[in-house]
Design a protein around this motif. Structure first.
Motif, mmCIF file in Angstrom:
data_model
loop_
_atom_site.group_PDB
_atom_site.id
_atom_site.type_symbol
_atom_site.label_atom_id
_atom_site.label_comp_id
_atom_site.label_asym_id
_atom_site.label_seq_id
_atom_site.Cartn_x
_atom_site.Cartn_y
_atom_site.Cartn_z
ATOM 1 N N LEU A 189 24.564 27.228 42.184
ATOM 2 C CA LEU A 189 25.127 28.497 42.659
ATOM 3 C C LEU A 189 25.474 28.380 44.126
ATOM 4 C CD1 LEU A 189 25.682 31.573 42.235
ATOM 5 C CD2 LEU A 189 23.318 31.964 42.947
ATOM 6 N N LEU A 190 26.663 28.855 44.479
ATOM 7 C CA LEU A 190 27.113 28.853 45.867
ATOM 8 C C LEU A 190 27.269 30.310 46.301
ATOM 9 C CD1 LEU A 190 29.980 26.600 47.257
ATOM 10 C CD2 LEU A 190 29.457 28.834 48.187
ATOM 11 N N VAL A 191 26.583 30.688 47.372
ATOM 12 C CA VAL A 191 26.626 32.053 47.897
ATOM 13 C C VAL A 191 27.411 32.066 49.199
ATOM 14 C CG1 VAL A 191 25.289 34.001 48.762
ATOM 15 C CG2 VAL A 191 24.417 32.654 46.845
ATOM 16 N N ASN A 192 28.408 32.917 49.267
ATOM 17 C CA ASN A 192 29.244 33.045 50.454
ATOM 18 C C ASN A 192 28.718 34.188 51.316
ATOM 19 O OD1 ASN A 192 31.245 33.251 52.376
ATOM 20 N ND2 ASN A 192 32.920 33.564 50.933
ATOM 21 N N ASP A 313 31.969 36.276 41.715
ATOM 22 C CA ASP A 313 33.416 36.333 41.624
ATOM 23 C C ASP A 313 33.820 36.171 40.160
ATOM 24 O OD1 ASP A 313 35.969 35.717 43.765
ATOM 25 O OD2 ASP A 313 36.282 35.321 41.636
ATOM 26 N N PRO A 314 34.626 37.101 39.631
ATOM 27 C CA PRO A 314 34.964 37.018 38.208
ATOM 28 C C PRO A 314 35.870 35.860 37.852
ATOM 29 C CG PRO A 314 36.211 38.780 39.266
ATOM 30 C CD PRO A 314 35.223 38.284 40.277
ATOM 31 N N THR A 315 36.478 35.226 38.854
ATOM 32 C CA THR A 315 37.408 34.127 38.587
ATOM 33 C C THR A 315 36.816 32.761 38.895
ATOM 34 O OG1 THR A 315 38.387 34.139 40.812
ATOM 35 C CG2 THR A 315 39.293 35.669 39.190
ATOM 36 N N GLY A 318 29.764 30.794 39.179
ATOM 37 C CA GLY A 318 28.794 30.237 40.113
ATOM 38 C C GLY A 318 29.106 30.473 41.573
ATOM 39 N N PHE A 319 30.071 31.367 41.863
ATOM 40 C CA PHE A 319 30.416 31.686 43.261
ATOM 41 C C PHE A 319 30.053 33.149 43.481
ATOM 42 C CE2 PHE A 319 33.041 32.965 46.809
ATOM 43 C CZ PHE A 319 33.104 31.843 47.619
ATOM 44 N N PHE A 320 29.170 33.405 44.442
ATOM 45 C CA PHE A 320 28.636 34.746 44.676
ATOM 46 C C PHE A 320 29.020 35.215 46.071
ATOM 47 C CE2 PHE A 320 25.487 37.995 45.629
ATOM 48 C CZ PHE A 320 25.270 38.616 44.400
ATOM 49 N N TYR A 361 29.885 47.886 44.983
ATOM 50 C CA TYR A 361 30.048 46.734 45.884
ATOM 51 C C TYR A 361 30.582 45.490 45.167
ATOM 52 C CZ TYR A 361 26.640 49.967 47.854
ATOM 53 O OH TYR A 361 25.978 51.097 48.254
ATOM 54 N N CYS A 362 30.900 45.613 43.900
ATOM 55 C CA CYS A 362 31.262 44.460 43.088
ATOM 56 C C CYS A 362 32.609 43.874 43.495
ATOM 57 C CB CYS A 362 31.291 44.889 41.620
ATOM 58 S SG CYS A 362 31.635 43.563 40.470
ATOM 59 N N PRO A 363 32.741 42.551 43.593
ATOM 60 C CA PRO A 363 34.040 41.949 43.960
ATOM 61 C C PRO A 363 35.112 42.125 42.906
ATOM 62 C CG PRO A 363 32.428 40.248 43.437
ATOM 63 C CD PRO A 363 31.682 41.529 43.477
ATOM 64 N N ASP A 364 34.741 42.523 41.700
ATOM 65 C CA ASP A 364 35.755 42.754 40.660
ATOM 66 C C ASP A 364 36.825 43.751 41.124
ATOM 67 O OD1 ASP A 364 33.708 41.402 39.374
ATOM 68 O OD2 ASP A 364 34.038 42.428 37.480
ATOM 69 N N ARG A 365 36.472 44.639 42.063
ATOM 70 C CA ARG A 365 37.424 45.673 42.480
ATOM 71 C C ARG A 365 38.630 45.075 43.192
ATOM 72 N NH1 ARG A 365 33.258 45.769 46.496
ATOM 73 N NH2 ARG A 365 33.984 46.289 48.612
ATOM 74 N N PHE A 366 38.566 43.805 43.596
ATOM 75 C CA PHE A 366 39.686 43.172 44.283
ATOM 76 C C PHE A 366 40.452 42.212 43.377
ATOM 77 C CE2 PHE A 366 36.492 43.941 47.681
ATOM 78 C CZ PHE A 366 37.197 44.919 48.359
ATOM 79 N N ARG A 367 40.034 42.077 42.131
ATOM 80 C CA ARG A 367 40.662 41.094 41.258
ATOM 81 C C ARG A 367 41.549 41.777 40.222
ATOM 82 N NH1 ARG A 367 39.979 37.543 44.945
ATOM 83 N NH2 ARG A 367 38.054 36.315 44.917
#
Length: 367
Positions: A189-192, A313-315, A318-320, A361-367
């Motif tokens: 897992l990679l966390v940004n 990230d939905p795309t 393993g990227f958070f 806060y979910c990143p899905d809102r930008f995808r």
């Protein structure tokens, strides 16, 4: 070890707090590009815990963090990270709509009391007739909080690698291969948590950015020989043109509340912003000023909707994302770290953050 379970990019408050919460569940390595963790936004914060700061979408994280900042785990810190301050929001005739919208936005959430600001601030200049007291606001010992998280991370077996920059990363079977100047690191897992560099880190990993923009905030520390009291509240303009607070007996911290877009960098103050800060301070009070003791700038990084970005990230499996925390990342750190750790581990949210809805806060809102 170059095969940790989780790699967190960024050793500021975001990366340190999340790393500390995850280290009990996995082997965590934090990569920090600078020679010391917390060099950028964390090390330049004039932090306070203020429930209204960041707006209604951030308030649940701030409110949930309060008890954890006040009574942290004694194994990692002795005593509270908070000390009493209070905030007085001040305005002039014409600011009534702002005051009323502010009161309405937090009705039933935060204790806000309309007051006469003249009675609370000796030397307040004529015209500042509107006031709202937010008595719950407290100062935060940022350095102690950050060090507490780093201490917890390391005691639980985690590791911080300083002067280690993620150069590139790519998906491979079972996780990620991260390239650094010291060699490759393999993780699941990679966390940004890279703050102002969050979108750059995403690009280096082949992940689409979400539009996080760094904004420069200028702060000056000024001698004020006639400061009426070191116990005055944080004073914040309803038009968001300045705020200032005492720092000791005869000194204040002051900002013109600037938000100048900036590339990710080692931010420095501009003379115009410093001059604006002083001019706006003198518009508010007649205390007089001495020398400017110190001036600095930091980058506050926002997503397009100004809410934080927490989640997978939905795309990119393993990227958070753990970024976009603007100027409220420190006051929300305990709750945000618990929330993100629960999402990552799949555990139920702890009772301390039961009132926080992660969907905002979910990143899905930008995808």
């Amino acid at each position: 070890m170059n095969h940790p379970d989780i790699v967190i990019v960024g050793g500021g408050m975001a990366g340190a707090s999340l790393g500390a919460e995850l280290a009990a569940h996995a082997h965590v390595v934090v990569l920090e590009m600078e020679d010391r963790a917390g060099y950028h936004a964390t090390g330049r914060s004039v932090a306070f815990w203020e429930e209204t700061y960041g707006g209604p979408v951030v308030q649940p994280l701030t409110t949930a963090s309060g008890p954890m900042l006040s009574a942290p785990d004694p194994e990692f810190h002795d005593g509270s990270f908070l000390s009493p301050r209070g905030t007085l929001h001040i305005g002039r005739p014409g600011d009534e709509p702002r005051r009323d919208a502010f009161l309405d936005a937090f009705a039933g959430r935060v204790d806000l009391q309309p007051v006469d600001p003249v009675a609370l601030v000796p030397g307040l200049r004529p015209g500042w007739t509107l006031g709202v007291m937010e008595a719950s606001c407290q100062d935060i010992d940022v350095a102690a909080l950050h060090q507490s998280y780093l201490r917890k991370l390391e005691r639980l077996g985690g590791e911080v690698r300083l002067a280690t920059r993620l150069e590139a990363a790519r998906r491979e079977e079972g996780g990620w291969r991260i390239e650094t100047r010291d060699g490759a690191i393999h993780c699941g897992l990679l966390v940004n948590a890279a703050g102002a560099w969050a979108d750059d880190v995403a690009r280096a990993c082949g992940v689409a950015p979400v539009g996080i923009t760094p904004l420069r905030r200028t702060v000056v520390q000024i001698d004020v020989p006639d400061l009426p009291s070191p116990d005055l509240p944080l004073i914040m303009d309803m038009q968001a043109r300045f705020y200032f607070k005492p720092e000791g007996r005869n000194r204040i911290w002051l900002t013109p509340h600037d938000e100048e877009p900036s590339p990710p960098c080692d931010a420095a103050p501009e003379e115009l912003a410093v001059a604006e800060a002083v001019a706006r301070f003198e518009e508010a009070v007649d205390w007089g000023i001495g020398r400017i003791v110190h001036r600095w700038a930091g980058l506050r990084s926002f997503a397009p909707d100004r809410a934080p970005v927490y989640g997978f990230d939905p795309t990119a499996p393993g990227f958070f994302w753990f970024a976009g925390q603007g100027g409220f990342g420190i006051q929300t750190a305990p709750a945000a770290a618990l929330l993100a750790a629960a999402i990552i581990t799949g555990a139920a949210s702890p009772s301390a953050i039961a009132s926080v809805d992660s969907r905002a806060y979910c990143p899905d809102r930008f995808r």
